[in-house]
Design a protein around this motif. Structure first.
Motif, PDB file in Angstrom:
ATOM      1  N   SER A   1       0.859  -1.182   0.000  1.00 27.96           N
ATOM      2  CA  SER A   1       0.000   0.000   0.000  1.00 27.96           C
ATOM      3  C   SER A   1       0.893   1.230   0.000  1.00 27.96           C
ATOM      4  CB  SER A   1      -0.909  -0.004   1.237  1.00 27.96           C
ATOM      5  OG  SER A   1      -1.632   1.214   1.320  1.00 27.96           O
ATOM      6  N   THR A   2       0.915   1.950  -1.123  1.00 27.44           N
ATOM      7  CA  THR A   2       1.754   3.140  -1.238  1.00 27.44           C
ATOM      8  C   THR A   2       0.970   4.432  -1.084  1.00 27.44           C
ATOM      9  OG1 THR A   2       1.473   3.154  -3.639  1.00 27.44           O
ATOM     10  CG2 THR A   2       3.380   1.949  -2.758  1.00 27.44           C
ATOM     11  N   GLY A   3      -0.343   4.335  -0.960  1.00 29.71           N
ATOM     12  CA  GLY A   3      -1.191   5.518  -0.833  1.00 29.71           C
ATOM     13  C   GLY A   3      -2.319   5.281   0.142  1.00 29.71           C
ATOM     14  N   PRO A   4      -3.241   6.223   0.240  1.00 25.34           N
ATOM     15  CA  PRO A   4      -4.324   6.116   1.223  1.00 25.34           C
ATOM     16  C   PRO A   4      -5.453   5.196   0.823  1.00 25.34           C
ATOM     17  CG  PRO A   4      -4.532   8.159  -0.009  1.00 25.34           C
ATOM     18  CD  PRO A   4      -3.250   7.521  -0.468  1.00 25.34           C
ATOM     19  N   ALA A   5      -5.429   4.666  -0.409  1.00 24.62           N
ATOM     20  CA  ALA A   5      -6.548   3.843  -0.878  1.00 24.62           C
ATOM     21  C   ALA A   5      -6.030   2.673  -1.712  1.00 24.62           C
ATOM     22  CB  ALA A   5      -7.532   4.688  -1.698  1.00 24.62           C
ATOM     23  N   PRO A   6      -5.605   1.582  -1.084  1.00 23.07           N
ATOM     24  CA  PRO A   6      -5.129   0.415  -1.841  1.00 23.07           C
ATOM     25  C   PRO A   6      -6.175  -0.073  -2.838  1.00 23.07           C
ATOM     26  CG  PRO A   6      -4.709   0.159   0.502  1.00 23.07           C
ATOM     27  CD  PRO A   6      -5.569   1.363   0.360  1.00 23.07           C
ATOM     28  N   VAL A   7      -5.691  -0.527  -3.995  1.00 22.90           N
ATOM     29  CA  VAL A   7      -6.563  -0.993  -5.081  1.00 22.90           C
ATOM     30  C   VAL A   7      -6.177  -2.419  -5.448  1.00 22.90           C
ATOM     31  CG1 VAL A   7      -7.469  -0.523  -7.379  1.00 22.90           C
ATOM     32  CG2 VAL A   7      -6.580   1.357  -5.982  1.00 22.90           C
ATOM     33  N   ILE A   8      -7.169  -3.319  -5.447  1.00 29.99           N
ATOM     34  CA  ILE A   8      -6.949  -4.713  -5.835  1.00 29.99           C
ATOM     35  C   ILE A   8      -7.834  -5.019  -7.026  1.00 29.99           C
ATOM     36  CG2 ILE A   8      -7.087  -7.128  -5.103  1.00 29.99           C
ATOM     37  CD1 ILE A   8      -7.141  -5.846  -2.159  1.00 29.99           C
ATOM     38  N   ARG A   9      -7.225  -5.532  -8.088  1.00 28.79           N
ATOM     39  CA  ARG A   9      -7.974  -6.019  -9.245  1.00 28.79           C
ATOM     40  C   ARG A   9      -7.847  -7.543  -9.237  1.00 28.79           C
ATOM     41  NH1 ARG A   9      -6.175  -4.269 -14.402  1.00 28.79           N
ATOM     42  NH2 ARG A   9      -8.332  -4.426 -15.119  1.00 28.79           N
ATOM     43  N   PHE A  10      -8.927  -8.211  -8.880  1.00 31.46           N
ATOM     44  CA  PHE A  10      -8.925  -9.666  -8.727  1.00 31.46           C
ATOM     45  C   PHE A  10      -9.567 -10.297  -9.956  1.00 31.46           C
ATOM     46  CE2 PHE A  10     -10.476 -13.771  -7.255  1.00 31.46           C
ATOM     47  CZ  PHE A  10      -9.390 -14.256  -6.535  1.00 31.46           C
ATOM     48  N   ILE A  11      -8.783 -11.076 -10.702  1.00 29.91           N
ATOM     49  CA  ILE A  11      -9.257 -11.689 -11.943  1.00 29.91           C
ATOM     50  C   ILE A  11      -9.563 -13.154 -11.657  1.00 29.91           C
ATOM     51  CG2 ILE A  11      -8.851 -11.965 -14.403  1.00 29.91           C
ATOM     52  CD1 ILE A  11      -8.574  -9.080 -13.432  1.00 29.91           C
ATOM     53  N   GLY A  12     -10.820 -13.462 -11.444  1.00 31.63           N
ATOM     54  CA  GLY A  12     -11.210 -14.793 -11.025  1.00 31.63           C
ATOM     55  C   GLY A  12     -11.429 -15.750 -12.181  1.00 31.63           C
ATOM     56  N   HIS A  13     -11.401 -17.026 -11.834  1.00 29.77           N
ATOM     57  CA  HIS A  13     -11.730 -18.101 -12.762  1.00 29.77           C
ATOM     58  C   HIS A  13     -13.257 -18.191 -12.881  1.00 29.77           C
ATOM     59  CE1 HIS A  13     -12.036 -22.201 -14.367  1.00 29.77           C
ATOM     60  NE2 HIS A  13     -10.764 -22.102 -14.691  1.00 29.77           N
ATOM     61  N   PRO A  14     -13.791 -18.576 -14.049  1.00 32.31           N
ATOM     62  CA  PRO A  14     -15.256 -18.691 -14.167  1.00 32.31           C
ATOM     63  C   PRO A  14     -15.874 -19.702 -13.211  1.00 32.31           C
ATOM     64  CG  PRO A  14     -14.236 -18.694 -16.340  1.00 32.31           C
ATOM     65  CD  PRO A  14     -13.123 -18.800 -15.340  1.00 32.31           C
ATOM     66  N   GLU A  15     -15.099 -20.755 -12.845  1.00 29.64           N
ATOM     67  CA  GLU A  15     -15.607 -21.749 -11.905  1.00 29.64           C
ATOM     68  C   GLU A  15     -15.283 -21.315 -10.479  1.00 29.64           C
ATOM     69  OE1 GLU A  15     -17.446 -24.331 -12.582  1.00 29.64           O
ATOM     70  OE2 GLU A  15     -17.371 -23.924 -14.747  1.00 29.64           O
ATOM     71  N   PRO A  16     -16.284 -21.081  -9.648  1.00 31.57           N
ATOM     72  CA  PRO A  16     -16.047 -20.528  -8.302  1.00 31.57           C
ATOM     73  C   PRO A  16     -15.055 -21.320  -7.460  1.00 31.57           C
ATOM     74  CG  PRO A  16     -18.382 -20.475  -8.843  1.00 31.57           C
ATOM     75  CD  PRO A  16     -17.718 -21.252  -9.937  1.00 31.57           C
ATOM     76  N   ASP A  17     -15.018 -22.649  -7.604  1.00 29.79           N
ATOM     77  CA  ASP A  17     -14.155 -23.464  -6.756  1.00 29.79           C
ATOM     78  C   ASP A  17     -12.674 -23.148  -6.934  1.00 29.79           C
ATOM     79  OD1 ASP A  17     -16.370 -24.687  -5.742  1.00 29.79           O
ATOM     80  OD2 ASP A  17     -16.192 -26.502  -6.970  1.00 29.79           O
ATOM     81  N   TYR A  18     -12.308 -22.591  -8.077  1.00 25.75           N
ATOM     82  CA  TYR A  18     -10.903 -22.266  -8.325  1.00 25.75           C
ATOM     83  C   TYR A  18     -10.443 -21.019  -7.562  1.00 25.75           C
ATOM     84  CZ  TYR A  18     -10.484 -25.612 -12.204  1.00 25.75           C
ATOM     85  OH  TYR A  18     -10.419 -26.757 -12.959  1.00 25.75           O
ATOM     86  N   ASN A  19     -11.382 -20.217  -7.109  1.00 32.18           N
ATOM     87  CA  ASN A  19     -11.040 -18.875  -6.619  1.00 32.18           C
ATOM     88  C   ASN A  19     -10.800 -18.784  -5.123  1.00 32.18           C
ATOM     89  OD1 ASN A  19     -11.314 -17.579  -9.212  1.00 32.18           O
ATOM     90  ND2 ASN A  19     -13.535 -17.803  -8.988  1.00 32.18           N
TER      91      ASN A  19
END
Length: 280
Positions: free
Chosen positions: A199-217
């Motif tokens: 975290s280098t600033g006041p608002a950390p940003v996460i872009r989470f790219i999930g698998h289409p099948e929920p069990d993988y995530n």
């Protein structure tokens, strides 16, 4: 302290009846989306600045606490030298005036070709931007993930300016063979970069790219929970944007993570609440 959870778009063909109401006009999709999520990753601005009437309509369709996180256009991030693109960046910000009060963050997504040689230009670009807005920078050049001088210089620049380093987690989508058209497309287009949690600033940003099948995530997003909660406990805002390879089940994945963070999302339109008042 705020937790902003959203998706990479506010409309999808698979969502009517699931996230969106069944009989909505296209122009009403954002209003329905904003009943559930409090932020959105605005990717369309990467290709061109929305017109003023659209921006004003979007401002009117969202509640006061909703936050847009538009990307700087490619003319700023991908064309020419960053050193020369300050006027274009400032013009873009001026054009966003109709919903400036709802800008959560402006995101500078740099290509893999943008390496350490452009750090000086990045510093000058960031220095030219208005101080009343928040910014995030996403890098893809290998040098910025090598834990060497280039990455240290990059992180130090962001820390000194209070700019957020955007954290990309694309591990789930690469955790299985590309055996569907959506996965094959994601394997081709999504960046496969290491996850550096900082975290280098006041608002950390996460872009989470999930698998289409929920069990993988599950095994990939669960370790994020204490990090996110820790940042919230420090008084920071956190932006979490959830994608999947085809985005059909992205709303459910986002809701699952939100519930685990004890920030359950409101009930989706057309769905009865569970006994706990949550959708999933």
């Amino acid at each position: 302290m705020s937790l902003y959870i959203g998706l990479s778009q506010w409309s999808h063909p698979a969502w009517p009846g699931q996230l969106l109401g069944r009989e909505l006009k296209t122009t009403e999709h954002l209003q329905d989306y904003a009943r559930v999520f409090n932020s959105v990753e605005g990717n369309t601005s990467f290709y061109g600045v929305p017109d003023s009437s659209s921006l004003q309509r979007w401002a009117n369709q969202t509640p006061d606490d909703f936050r847009f996180t538009f990307k700087f256009p490619a003319t700023v991030s991908h064309q020419g030298q960053l050193l020369d693109n300050s006027p274009t960046a400032l013009s873009f910000i001026e054009q966003l005036a109709p919903l400036r009060h709802k800008l959560g963050m402006l995101m500078l997504q740099l290509p893999a070709s943008c390496g350490p040689e452009q750090l000086s230009g990045l510093e000058q670009l960031l220095s030219a931007l208005p101080e009343d807005l928040q910014y995030g920078v996403e890098v893809r050049h290998p040098a910025f993930f090598a834990k060497g001088d280039a990455e240290r210089q990059f992180n130090r620049l962001l820390l000194e300016r209070g700019v957020n380093r955007i954290m990309m987690d694309s591990r789930p989508v690469f955790s299985a063979p590309p055996n569907t058209p959506a996965l094959a497309d994601a394997h081709q287009k999504k960046p496969r970069v290491p996850v550096h949690i900082i975290s280098t600033g006041p608002a950390p940003v996460i872009r989470f790219i999930g698998h289409p099948e929920p069990d993988y995530n599950l095994r990939f997003w669960q370790p994020w929970l204490p990090r996110i909660q820790g940042w919230l406990d420090e008084g920071k805002s956190v932006y979490l944007f959830v994608h999947t390879a085809d985005n059909q089940l992205a709303p459910q994945l986002a809701a699952e993570i939100a519930r685990a963070l004890q920030h359950p999302l409101p009930t989706f339109p057309g769905q009865a609440p569970s006994p706990q008042g949550q959708l999933f």
